[in-house]
Design an enzyme around this catalytic site. Structure first.
Site, PDB file in Angstrom:
ATOM      1  CG  ASP A  88      14.456  23.908 -32.457  1.00 17.47           C
ATOM      2  OD1 ASP A  88      14.848  25.474 -32.681  1.00 17.47           O
ATOM      3  OD2 ASP A  88      13.455  23.946 -33.527  1.00 17.47           O
ATOM      4  CG  ASP A 135      14.892  20.534 -35.824  1.00 17.03           C
ATOM      5  OD1 ASP A 135      15.808  20.980 -34.428  1.00 17.03           O
ATOM      6  OD2 ASP A 135      15.194  21.321 -36.620  1.00 17.03           O
ATOM      7  CB  CYS A 179       4.490  -0.112   1.587  1.00 13.49           C
ATOM      8  SG  CYS A 179       3.079  -1.675   2.802  1.00 13.49           S
ATOM      9  CB  CYS A 199      -1.372   0.355   0.629  1.00 11.74           C
ATOM     10  SG  CYS A 199      -0.304   0.489   2.949  1.00 11.74           S
ATOM     11  CG  ASP A 242      12.161  25.281 -35.412  1.00  7.90           C
ATOM     12  OD1 ASP A 242      12.798  26.556 -36.015  1.00  7.90           O
ATOM     13  OD2 ASP A 242      12.594  24.190 -36.050  1.00  7.90           O
TER      14      ASP A 242
END
Length: 840
Positions: free
Chosen positions: A644, A640, A15, A12, A441
């Site tokens: 960039d 791309d 834990c 759970c 771009d």
């Protein structure tokens, strides 16, 4: 350094919170992320202070198991043999528990329902026998579900109670009180105190203990089965990987397991087979279906020297490839790793649930104890107080809190991968839903990324003659614009003529003699430099093309301008629709380009974008992103992923487009595999849908506990005499986890944005020239597709030839404007190693 570990024993959110807390306390550890759903942990630590063994020891000291991840990709949840074994074991526990529980319920509830009981357990005088039978029927249920007690009490001893501790204490209290009642009944029967016997006969809680364990196990089974579905996307990706490869070893072709392929190996791939690893074709050709990796719907033709991607499928042909990336370095393995890491990472919103889960179980146990004390002080019987306390323990569900975020993240990232959108982390998935400004771009993002011919106009010559001239003169040039012209002309199968005295003129164009006639191709400056005049119509056409953002190329023969080609980087078919979709999502769209203002405005006009930033150098793109952020915008940069990179890193979310063969772009948060801007729209929509799903899950998890715990404690008992039995609490607790997981699975029904139909080409396009001549060669010696490829390559060496080779009939069919004589054809075939036996 950052290292991943596999953690076992977590059941759970409490834990995972305890494991995270234990590891965070280790000196040298700077960051810990524990994923309950994946059973994994990522730890950032200082190697000079800490090591993996200390981290493993910290986890084990908390009562869990840990092992360093070996780096190999694990089986997806849907494929994991261990998970399948656990499900089978859970199913066995449910069946055994259900069988004994049904019999137990008959003995405990039968008289209330009017069911007859055997004589030896009927009546008050036989109450001890009835209680003893119930106890004996409960023992098998307790024994087969003993893991709740083992794990629960272990975590209690480590002072880090979990959901198993709640179940163990709740059902254990019911069981112990039942045993106490059993002894009281036996003592009262011996003393002849039938009143006491009657009282304790109604205070047996054996059926509650059995029902709690059975319902919790049933709920965990449904929860585990539902969680398996969250890994279906990874399982589907793993299924793409071929298991074997045909490798050339010592001149012989041998089949080896995919794990044994090494970099530099020569691998043979035939039609219908999957490409086993990434590499480069060294011999042959084929049509490859790359849809699973790049999203390209049509098969792509591949020739010698072309790169191929592992897990793509050869639809036809034969080729030999040199392995370049194998094992975990292949494109598919990187995709799988990205999806796994994103699914296992934590979104910032998960921190709230983690903080609550870390203290949830101790608080609930405190509330249960306080509930029992309050009711005892109020004057209720110990039986009533115990019932309320047990109900509080078993209705509380830290699992729902712990699962609220990770299941949605895992399903969301899986759905994204299925649609070609790879999220690098859960944080990227969350941040994207806040984006209100997108910067695009131009080159390679909204446009094709390479120049193509858009318009052709001839002056005083036939169109096919102009194309032949353009092909002949530009074929010797390596300029990108020349490549566009050559590609356009060859698609129309025009004849390539002999070019001599070829010369490139820097900044202007090229010139040569075509069949002895002086010709040139270039820009307006070349015409002026050579004293050539343009007609008024040609001049106006060139100016109009330039104003539209296109590059006009002028062709002249014998000092006369004979035609104009317009070349441009055209929009992708879906770019305009994608921009419109972004604007419908109330997102501001900005076009960013290094082109001049005229070209930028032209492109922006076609896209419907008002905000344009032109003539920007790559290093200045980051500044534009920063300025948007300073205005209070949440910015996503779509580029791309190469020039960039600074802007992608600066943006709140960096989205790399056109990454079909390199998915691990470090500067991007999201990778669009299909190189389609419409997928950026889907990424934002999916992010918003996932975050809405997470908020729903967290709301219901908190709401359930905020309502359920007070009712279980008995707040409605005094005004309305409404109480909640432990059995109903156990069922409700199990149901809450199943509901959270099921709600997250609704994300699997996410539909991508419909792509617009590709409109017919609006530009002036010349019709393809049909071949005027045809010849069929009968050939002996061809034995396989490898032979076919050799013959085809030999015949395609003749310019302007369309060649089809058929292995079954042993023929090669040639089409073209001019077919070489039979002697030259025979020589070409025989040099390739085969025999010509006739012509038709």
């Amino acid at each position: 350094m950052k290292q991943r570990f596999r953690v076992g024993g977590m059941s759970c959110a409490a834990c995972s919170a305890h494991v995270e807390k234990s590891v965070s306390a280790v000196p040298g550890v700077s960051e810990v992320q524990v994923n309950l759903l994946a059973g994994s942990m990522a730890v950032q630590y200082d190697e000079t202070v800490c090591d993996a063994q200390k981290i493993i020891h910290a986890v084990e000291s908390g009562g869990y198991t840990a092992a360093a991840d070996d780096g190999k990709q694990q089986a997806a949840p849907a494929q994991d043999p261990k998970a399948n074994d656990e499900l089978r074991e859970m199913k066995t526990r449910i069946v055994v528990s259900a069988v004994f529980l049904i019999i137990l319920m008959v003995f405990s509830m039968g008289p209330m329902l009017g069911l007859p009981l055997p004589a030896f357990v009927s009546g008050t005088e036989n109450a001890f026998a009835l209680a003893l039978v119930q106890f004996l029927l409960t023992l098998p249920i307790v024994f087969i579900n003993r893991k709740y007690y083992i794990n629960g009490f272990k975590t209690l001893l480590h002072r880090a109670p979990t959901m198993d501790a709640l179940i163990a204490v709740g059902s254990g209290a019911a069981l112990v009180y039942g045993v106490y009642a059993l002894f009281q009944i036996g003592y009262a029967c011996a003393a002849g105190d039938m009143h006491t016997v009657h009282t304790y006969a109604h205070d047996l809680y054996f059926e509650s203990a059995g029902m709690i364990l059975t319902l919790v196990t049933l709920g965990k089974f449904f929860e585990a089965r539902a969680k398996r579905k969250t890994g279906e996307a990874i399982a589907a990706l793993m299924d793409l990987r071929p298991q074997t490869a045909n490798v050339l070893r010592g001149g012989q072709e041998v089949s080896v397991p995919i794990e044994e392929v090494r970099v530099g190996d020569l691998v043979v791939v035939r039609g219908g087979q999957s490409v086993p690893v990434d590499g480069e074709i060294t011999e042959g050709n084929a049509f490859l279906d790359e849809s699973a990796i790049t999203g390209e719907s049509m098969p792509v033709e591949k020739h010698t020297g072309d790169a191929v991607i592992g897990a793509t499928v050869s639809k036809s042909g034969y080729f030999v490839m040199k392995a370049a990336r194998v094992g975990d370095d292949t494109t598919l393995s990187q995709i799988i790793r990205l999806v796994e890491e994103a699914g296992a990472s934590k979104a910032p919103i998960a921190k709230l649930a983690d903080k609550v889960a870390g203290v949830f179980v101790p608080v609930v146990m405190g509330i249960a104890l306080l509930t029992a004390i309050v009711w005892l002080v109020y004057g209720e019987t110990p039986s009533f107080a115990l019932t309320r306390a047990i109900a509080v323990l078993v209705i509380s569900c830290p699992c729902a809190l712990g699962l609220a975020t990770p299941v949605a993240i895992m399903v969301g990232t899986g759905v994204g991968a299925k649609n070609g959108v790879l999220f690098q982390s859960a944080e990227a998935l969350e941040n994207l839903h806040n984006v209100n400004s997108v910067i695009l771009d131009k080159t390679g993002t909204v446009t094709q990324g390479r120049p193509v011919v858009t318009d052709v106009k001839s002056f005083g010559v036939e169109p096919d003659d102009l194309l032949s001239l353009a092909l002949s003169i530009e074929a010797k040039s390596d300029h990108p614009l020349a490549d566009a012209v050559v590609r356009y002309a060859r698609e129309r199968r025009v004849r390539e003529r002999t070019a001599t005295d070829f010369e490139m003129v820097e900044g202007q164009g090229v010139r040569a003699r075509i069949d002895g006639v002086p010709c040139m191709a270039g820009n307006r400056r070349m015409l002026l430099a050579n004293g050539l005049a343009l007609s008024r119509s040609a001049q106006q056409m060139g100016e109009a093309l330039a104003a539209a953002g296109k590059t006009p190329l002028y062709f002249a023969a014998n000092r006369q301008v004979v035609g104009i080609f317009a070349v441009a980087d055209v929009l992708k078919p879906t770019s305009r629709a994608a921009v419109e979709a972004l604007q419908r999502l109330n997102i501001e769209v900005t076009l960013l380009t290094g082109d001049n203002q005229a070209t930028a405005r032209s492109i922006a006009g076609e896209l419907g974008i008002r905000d344009v930033v032109a003539e920007v150098l790559p290093q200045d793109k980051e500044r534009v992103v920063r300025e948007k952020q300073e205005q209070g915008r949440k910015v996503a940069m779509i580029g791309d992923g190469i020039n960039d990179a600074p802007a992608l890193a600066r943006a709140d979310v960096g989205i790399a487009i056109g990454a079909g063969t390199d998915v691990a772009i470090s500067s991007a948060d999201v990778v669009l595999m299909k190189s389609d801007l419409m997928d950026a729209v889907d990424a934002i929509r999916l992010s918003r849908r996932t975050m809405r799903n997470i908020r729903q899950n967290l709301f219901w998890a908190f709401f359930y506990n905020c309502i359920g715990i007070p009712i279980a404690a008995g707040v409605l008992w005094l005004p309305l005499h409404i109480g909640l039995s432990p059995m109903i609490g156990a069922a409700a607790m199990s149901l809450s986890s199943v509901c959270v997981v099921s709600n997250a699975l609704r994300l699997k029904f996410f539909q991508s944005t419909p792509k617009p139909a590709v409109e017919p080409d609006q530009y002036f396009v010349l019709p393809k020239e049909e071949a005027k001549m045809k010849k069929v060669i009968k050939i002996e010696g061809m034995m396989c597709e490898h032979c076919v490829a050799h013959v085809k390559k030999a015949l395609e060496a003749f310019p302007g030839m369309a060649v089809e080779v058929d292995l079954k009939s042993g023929t090669a069919t040639l089409q073209g404007d001019a077919i070489p004589d039979e002697a030259r054809l025979t020589e070409a075939v025989e040099q390739a190693g085969y025999k010509v036996v006739g012509f038709a």
